[in-house]
Design a protein around this motif. Structure first.
Motif, PDB file in Angstrom:
ATOM      1  N   ASP A  67      16.757   1.862   2.886  1.00 22.83           N
ATOM      2  CA  ASP A  67      17.142   1.573   1.505  1.00 22.83           C
ATOM      3  C   ASP A  67      15.934   1.176   0.660  1.00 22.83           C
ATOM      4  O   ASP A  67      16.000   1.210  -0.568  1.00 22.83           O
ATOM      5  N   ILE A  68      14.853   0.779   1.314  1.00 21.87           N
ATOM      6  CA  ILE A  68      13.661   0.282   0.625  1.00 21.87           C
ATOM      7  C   ILE A  68      12.540   1.316   0.655  1.00 21.87           C
ATOM      8  O   ILE A  68      11.852   1.526  -0.334  1.00 21.87           O
ATOM      9  N   ASN A  69      12.343   1.968   1.803  1.00 21.86           N
ATOM     10  CA  ASN A  69      11.265   2.931   1.972  1.00 21.86           C
ATOM     11  C   ASN A  69      11.604   4.201   1.195  1.00 21.86           C
ATOM     12  O   ASN A  69      12.744   4.663   1.219  1.00 21.86           O
ATOM     13  N   THR A  70      10.615   4.781   0.508  1.00 17.41           N
ATOM     14  CA  THR A  70      10.871   5.978  -0.295  1.00 17.41           C
ATOM     15  C   THR A  70      10.843   7.270   0.519  1.00 17.41           C
ATOM     16  O   THR A  70      11.203   8.317  -0.004  1.00 17.41           O
ATOM     17  N   LEU A  71      10.425   7.202   1.784  1.00 15.39           N
ATOM     18  CA  LEU A  71      10.467   8.386   2.648  1.00 15.39           C
ATOM     19  C   LEU A  71      11.912   8.688   3.032  1.00 15.39           C
ATOM     20  O   LEU A  71      12.798   7.838   2.906  1.00 15.39           O
ATOM     21  N   GLN A  75      12.104  10.548   8.383  1.00 14.68           N
ATOM     22  CA  GLN A  75      10.682  10.214   8.445  1.00 14.68           C
ATOM     23  C   GLN A  75      10.485   8.744   8.819  1.00 14.68           C
ATOM     24  O   GLN A  75       9.637   8.415   9.645  1.00 14.68           O
ATOM     25  N   VAL A  76      11.298   7.876   8.224  1.00 18.24           N
ATOM     26  CA  VAL A  76      11.197   6.443   8.521  1.00 18.24           C
ATOM     27  C   VAL A  76      11.544   6.191   9.980  1.00 18.24           C
ATOM     28  O   VAL A  76      10.880   5.409  10.661  1.00 18.24           O
ATOM     29  N   LYS A  77      12.564   6.868  10.481  1.00 22.84           N
ATOM     30  CA  LYS A  77      12.946   6.714  11.888  1.00 22.84           C
ATOM     31  C   LYS A  77      11.797   7.124  12.806  1.00 22.84           C
ATOM     32  O   LYS A  77      11.490   6.433  13.779  1.00 22.84           O
ATOM     33  N   GLY A  78      11.139   8.222  12.479  1.00 24.60           N
ATOM     34  CA  GLY A  78       9.999   8.678  13.280  1.00 24.60           C
ATOM     35  C   GLY A  78       8.876   7.647  13.303  1.00 24.60           C
ATOM     36  O   GLY A  78       8.268   7.404  14.345  1.00 24.60           O
ATOM     37  N   ASN A  89       0.741   1.080  15.006  1.00 22.07           N
ATOM     38  CA  ASN A  89       1.335  -0.150  14.475  1.00 22.07           C
ATOM     39  C   ASN A  89       0.951  -0.436  13.033  1.00 22.07           C
ATOM     40  O   ASN A  89       1.357  -1.435  12.474  1.00 22.07           O
ATOM     41  N   ASN A  90       0.176   0.453  12.401  1.00 20.78           N
ATOM     42  CA  ASN A  90      -0.266   0.255  11.028  1.00 20.78           C
ATOM     43  C   ASN A  90       0.208   1.423  10.171  1.00 20.78           C
ATOM     44  O   ASN A  90      -0.016   2.575  10.534  1.00 20.78           O
ATOM     45  N   PHE A  91       0.867   1.103   9.056  1.00 21.87           N
ATOM     46  CA  PHE A  91       1.459   2.127   8.208  1.00 21.87           C
ATOM     47  C   PHE A  91       1.220   1.803   6.740  1.00 21.87           C
ATOM     48  O   PHE A  91       1.161   0.640   6.366  1.00 21.87           O
ATOM     49  N   ILE A  92       1.147   2.833   5.905  1.00 23.14           N
ATOM     50  CA  ILE A  92       1.118   2.675   4.454  1.00 23.14           C
ATOM     51  C   ILE A  92       2.352   3.405   3.931  1.00 23.14           C
ATOM     52  O   ILE A  92       2.536   4.595   4.200  1.00 23.14           O
ATOM     53  N   PHE A  93       3.202   2.672   3.203  1.00 22.98           N
ATOM     54  CA  PHE A  93       4.426   3.242   2.653  1.00 22.98           C
ATOM     55  C   PHE A  93       4.581   2.837   1.195  1.00 22.98           C
ATOM     56  O   PHE A  93       3.957   1.892   0.731  1.00 22.98           O
ATOM     57  N   SER A  94       5.473   3.533   0.514  1.00 27.89           N
ATOM     58  CA  SER A  94       5.932   3.109  -0.807  1.00 27.89           C
ATOM     59  C   SER A  94       7.308   2.488  -0.606  1.00 27.89           C
ATOM     60  O   SER A  94       8.178   3.097   0.025  1.00 27.89           O
ATOM     61  N   HIS A  95       7.485   1.262  -1.114  1.00 26.27           N
ATOM     62  CA  HIS A  95       8.763   0.554  -1.004  1.00 26.27           C
ATOM     63  C   HIS A  95       9.331   0.293  -2.397  1.00 26.27           C
ATOM     64  O   HIS A  95       8.592  -0.068  -3.305  1.00 26.27           O
ATOM     65  N   ARG A  96      10.636   0.476  -2.529  1.00 24.16           N
ATOM     66  CA  ARG A  96      11.321   0.252  -3.793  1.00 24.16           C
ATOM     67  C   ARG A  96      11.891  -1.167  -3.822  1.00 24.16           C
ATOM     68  O   ARG A  96      12.588  -1.584  -2.903  1.00 24.16           O
ATOM     69  N   LEU A  97      11.576  -1.892  -4.892  1.00 25.73           N
ATOM     70  CA  LEU A  97      12.069  -3.254  -5.076  1.00 25.73           C
ATOM     71  C   LEU A  97      13.455  -3.226  -5.714  1.00 25.73           C
ATOM     72  O   LEU A  97      13.909  -2.186  -6.192  1.00 25.73           O
ATOM     73  N   ARG A 103       6.296  -0.213  -4.988  1.00 26.33           N
ATOM     74  CA  ARG A 103       5.055  -0.870  -4.596  1.00 26.33           C
ATOM     75  C   ARG A 103       4.497  -0.164  -3.357  1.00 26.33           C
ATOM     76  O   ARG A 103       5.260   0.313  -2.518  1.00 26.33           O
ATOM     77  N   ILE A 104       3.174  -0.110  -3.264  1.00 28.59           N
ATOM     78  CA  ILE A 104       2.531   0.452  -2.077  1.00 28.59           C
ATOM     79  C   ILE A 104       2.284  -0.710  -1.127  1.00 28.59           C
ATOM     80  O   ILE A 104       1.726  -1.737  -1.516  1.00 28.59           O
ATOM     81  N   VAL A 105       2.747  -0.555   0.102  1.00 29.62           N
ATOM     82  CA  VAL A 105       2.632  -1.632   1.081  1.00 29.62           C
ATOM     83  C   VAL A 105       1.945  -1.135   2.348  1.00 29.62           C
ATOM     84  O   VAL A 105       2.084   0.019   2.733  1.00 29.62           O
ATOM     85  N   GLU A 106       1.191  -2.039   2.946  1.00 32.05           N
ATOM     86  CA  GLU A 106       0.592  -1.797   4.251  1.00 32.05           C
ATOM     87  C   GLU A 106       1.373  -2.638   5.244  1.00 32.05           C
ATOM     88  O   GLU A 106       1.568  -3.836   5.014  1.00 32.05           O
ATOM     89  N   ILE A 107       1.819  -2.017   6.303  1.00 35.58           N
ATOM     90  CA  ILE A 107       2.702  -2.682   7.260  1.00 35.58           C
ATOM     91  C   ILE A 107       2.082  -2.653   8.653  1.00 35.58           C
ATOM     92  O   ILE A 107       1.581  -1.626   9.101  1.00 35.58           O
ATOM     93  N   TYR A 108       2.131  -3.804   9.301  1.00 29.50           N
ATOM     94  CA  TYR A 108       1.776  -3.926  10.707  1.00 29.50           C
ATOM     95  C   TYR A 108       3.080  -4.232  11.429  1.00 29.50           C
ATOM     96  O   TYR A 108       3.720  -5.238  11.135  1.00 29.50           O
ATOM     97  N   SER A 109       3.470  -3.349  12.336  1.00 26.77           N
ATOM     98  CA  SER A 109       4.766  -3.483  12.990  1.00 26.77           C
ATOM     99  C   SER A 109       4.620  -3.323  14.498  1.00 26.77           C
ATOM    100  O   SER A 109       3.982  -2.374  14.962  1.00 26.77           O
ATOM    101  N   SER A 110       5.222  -4.266  15.235  1.00 23.83           N
ATOM    102  CA  SER A 110       5.155  -4.238  16.696  1.00 23.83           C
ATOM    103  C   SER A 110       6.491  -4.666  17.279  1.00 23.83           C
ATOM    104  O   SER A 110       7.191  -5.498  16.697  1.00 23.83           O
TER     105      SER A 110
END
Length: 177
Positions: A67-71, A75-78, A89-97, A103-110
């Protein structure tokens, strides 16, 4: 080993470790989300996430990262699967507020084990302004380069020692080098 203690085989953490994690999660100024890896459901969000995304916590925790990621959801599932498998573990995405702003966000996910289940622990940094500054800098560099190369007068840049670093085409033509 007592029940709930960390074990190399099951990856579980103790109740006291989980309380410490909760305190850090809730009180930290970095935006943090806990996601269900298969569906992308937002299981928990800290106050910094509520502040960034603009949704009340009760609504944010009822949403999916889709609901937030613009992909696209696929694609988000992948990308979640890459984080879950520790392939990346590092991603750059566009997120909708909540207000519609992107907003462009950098995400570290583990993946982590929490309450005896695997979740994705994501730390999110809003890099929108940094990206805008980078774009402006690139534009300034391109403008400088165009001006430098198209001047009719000979121009050069040199080190303090007098070694040429750069010369424009007019300078080359003037000196024949």
């Amino acid at each position: 080993m007592s029940p709930g203690k960390r074990s190399p085989k099951n990856g579980l953490i103790s109740a006291s470790d989980e309380r410490i994690f909760r305190l850090m999660f809730e009180g930290h100024s970095a935006v943090m989300l806990l996601l269900e890896p298969e569906t992308g459901a937002i299981l928990d969000a800290n106050q910094a996430a509520v502040d960034l995304y603009g949704y009340p916590k009760s609504k944010l925790c009822g949403m999916s990262i889709n609901d937030i990621n613009t992909l696209s959801a696929e694609q988000v599932k992948g990308e979640r699967q890459k984080a879950l498998s520790k392939e990346r573990n590092n991603f750059i995405f566009s997120h909708r507020l909540a207000n519609g702003e992107v907003r462009i966000v950098e995400i570290y996910s583990s993946p982590i084990a929490l309450q005896e289940k695997r979740v994705l622990f994501s730390i999110i940094h809003d890099i929108t302004e940094r990206r805008q500054v980078d774009e402006e800098l690139r534009g300034s560099i391109e403008s400088y380069r165009a001006l430098f190369n198209n001047m009719m007068d000979g121009i050069y840049r040199s080190t303090h020692a007098g070694k040429f670093v750069d010369v424009n085409p007019a300078m080359v033509k003037m000196f024949g080098y």
